[in-house]
Scaffold this motif. Structure first.
Motif, PDB file in Angstrom:
ATOM      1  N   GLN A   1       9.407  -0.888 -35.311  1.00 14.43           N
ATOM      2  CA  GLN A   1      10.550  -1.555 -34.656  1.00 14.43           C
ATOM      3  C   GLN A   1      10.264  -2.098 -33.166  1.00 14.43           C
ATOM      4  O   GLN A   1      10.845  -3.185 -32.750  1.00 14.43           O
ATOM      5  CB  GLN A   1      11.582  -0.700 -34.626  1.00 14.43           C
ATOM      6  CG  GLN A   1      12.259  -0.423 -36.050  1.00 14.43           C
ATOM      7  CD  GLN A   1      13.510   0.437 -35.914  1.00 14.43           C
ATOM      8  OE1 GLN A   1      13.918   1.086 -34.809  1.00 14.43           O
ATOM      9  NE2 GLN A   1      13.891   0.919 -37.188  1.00 14.43           N
ATOM     10  N   THR A   2       9.316  -1.666 -32.263  1.00 13.90           N
ATOM     11  CA  THR A   2       8.924  -2.023 -31.090  1.00 13.90           C
ATOM     12  C   THR A   2       7.551  -3.082 -31.131  1.00 13.90           C
ATOM     13  O   THR A   2       7.443  -3.674 -30.168  1.00 13.90           O
ATOM     14  CB  THR A   2       8.658  -0.853 -30.242  1.00 13.90           C
ATOM     15  OG1 THR A   2       7.557  -0.166 -30.452  1.00 13.90           O
ATOM     16  CG2 THR A   2      10.087   0.039 -30.030  1.00 13.90           C
ATOM     17  N   GLY A   3       6.887  -2.890 -32.023  1.00 12.17           N
ATOM     18  CA  GLY A   3       5.476  -3.646 -32.388  1.00 12.17           C
ATOM     19  C   GLY A   3       5.875  -5.168 -32.385  1.00 12.17           C
ATOM     20  O   GLY A   3       6.743  -5.774 -33.031  1.00 12.17           O
ATOM     21  N   ASP A   4       4.941  -6.123 -32.175  1.00  8.59           N
ATOM     22  CA  ASP A   4       5.008  -7.500 -32.454  1.00  8.59           C
ATOM     23  C   ASP A   4       4.553  -7.609 -33.897  1.00  8.59           C
ATOM     24  O   ASP A   4       5.100  -8.546 -34.340  1.00  8.59           O
ATOM     25  CB  ASP A   4       3.886  -8.325 -31.782  1.00  8.59           C
ATOM     26  CG  ASP A   4       3.899  -8.394 -30.298  1.00  8.59           C
ATOM     27  OD1 ASP A   4       5.052  -8.408 -29.850  1.00  8.59           O
ATOM     28  OD2 ASP A   4       3.078  -8.079 -29.662  1.00  8.59           O
ATOM     29  N   ALA A   5       3.682  -6.617 -34.848  1.00 10.66           N
ATOM     30  CA  ALA A   5       3.450  -7.097 -36.008  1.00 10.66           C
ATOM     31  C   ALA A   5       2.966  -5.734 -36.540  1.00 10.66           C
ATOM     32  O   ALA A   5       2.435  -4.880 -35.886  1.00 10.66           O
ATOM     33  CB  ALA A   5       2.230  -8.211 -36.129  1.00 10.66           C
TER      34      ALA A   5
ATOM     35  N   THR B   1       8.196  -9.742 -35.961  1.00 12.94           N
ATOM     36  CA  THR B   1       8.096 -11.064 -35.794  1.00 12.94           C
ATOM     37  C   THR B   1       7.356 -11.759 -34.662  1.00 12.94           C
ATOM     38  O   THR B   1       7.423 -13.101 -34.424  1.00 12.94           O
ATOM     39  CB  THR B   1       9.503 -11.559 -35.599  1.00 12.94           C
ATOM     40  OG1 THR B   1       9.990 -10.866 -34.422  1.00 12.94           O
ATOM     41  CG2 THR B   1      10.378 -10.951 -36.858  1.00 12.94           C
ATOM     42  N   GLY B   2       6.351 -11.087 -33.870  1.00 17.19           N
ATOM     43  CA  GLY B   2       5.590 -11.373 -32.756  1.00 17.19           C
ATOM     44  C   GLY B   2       4.461 -12.136 -33.206  1.00 17.19           C
ATOM     45  O   GLY B   2       4.231 -12.175 -34.475  1.00 17.19           O
ATOM     46  N   PRO B   3       3.821 -12.752 -32.387  1.00 14.83           N
ATOM     47  CA  PRO B   3       2.459 -13.596 -32.847  1.00 14.83           C
ATOM     48  C   PRO B   3       1.224 -12.810 -33.076  1.00 14.83           C
ATOM     49  O   PRO B   3       1.074 -11.635 -32.447  1.00 14.83           O
ATOM     50  CB  PRO B   3       2.166 -14.151 -31.544  1.00 14.83           C
ATOM     51  CG  PRO B   3       3.141 -13.472 -30.394  1.00 14.83           C
ATOM     52  CD  PRO B   3       4.144 -12.804 -30.861  1.00 14.83           C
TER      53      PRO B   3
END
Length: 196
Positions: A81-85, A118-120
């Motif tokens: 939940q806190t990671g970019d991917a 949803t991060g890059p």
């Protein structure tokens, strides 16, 4: 069993407050995760435990606690939940470099499937492992034998000391085994986040 008076009303009020808070957080003031100028968090505190630059021993076949299920591990939920991917990724390359403080490594991954975040993150990405990182022992022991293996990789970009707005950050990670239980735990965390 009787409910205390107002119990239903209090729950309804709490639900409305949660929905209003969720809608407010969707406003235009939230930075876009894919924006290269997004503010990056510092690599401090609990984040250093979640994204510890480590590889779980079970990911390379070392048996651990048989009762330790990823679905019961709150850190899996937090990383998701806190990671970019969160991705299933295959190791393509492992290169080592001798430095003053010992060997360091560059592990090249190819994304097979994105299962969270949803991060890059590029389709092909590289993680750096320093001699002091928790992953160094496993990488040193396995090196070329890691090539071709698939793992579930949690990644998040953090700012580093002295960084300015727009500077690239450091990609921090945690690598777990590519198992059905691990994938289920990640997918459950993604669903839980969508509900909230």
């Amino acid at each position: 069993m009787r409910r205390p008076p107002g119990g239903l009303e209090l729950r309804a009020l709490a639900l409305v407050a949660t929905l209003v808070g969720s809608l407010a957080s969707c406003g235009g003031g939230t930075p876009d995760a894919r924006n290269p100028d997004r503010p990056l968090p510092p690599y401090l505190g609990h984040a250093t435990e979640l994204f510890d630059d480590g590889i779980e021993p079970t990911a390379v076949g070392f048996p651990m606690d048989p009762n330790g299920s990823p679905q019961g591990d709150t850190r899996v939920r937090e990383r998701t939940q806190t990671g970019d991917a969160v991705v299933r990724a295959q190791v393509r390359t492992v290169t080592s470099k001798a430095e003053d403080r010992g060997l360091s490594w560059q592990i090249g991954f190819h994304v097979v499937e994105r299962i969270g975040g949803t991060g890059p993150l590029e389709q092909n990405f590289t993680l750096s492992v320093l001699p002091s990182d928790p992953a160094s022992g496993i990488v040193h022991a396995f090196e070329a034998r890691l090539i071709g293996k698939t793992f579930i990789v949690f990644v998040r970009e953090f700012s580093h000391a002295g960084a300015h707005q727009g500077d690239p950050g450091d990609l921090r990670f945690h690598v777990a085994g590519d198992t059905p239980d691990q994938a289920k735990a990640v997918k459950a965390a993604v669903l839980l986040e969508e509900v909230h």
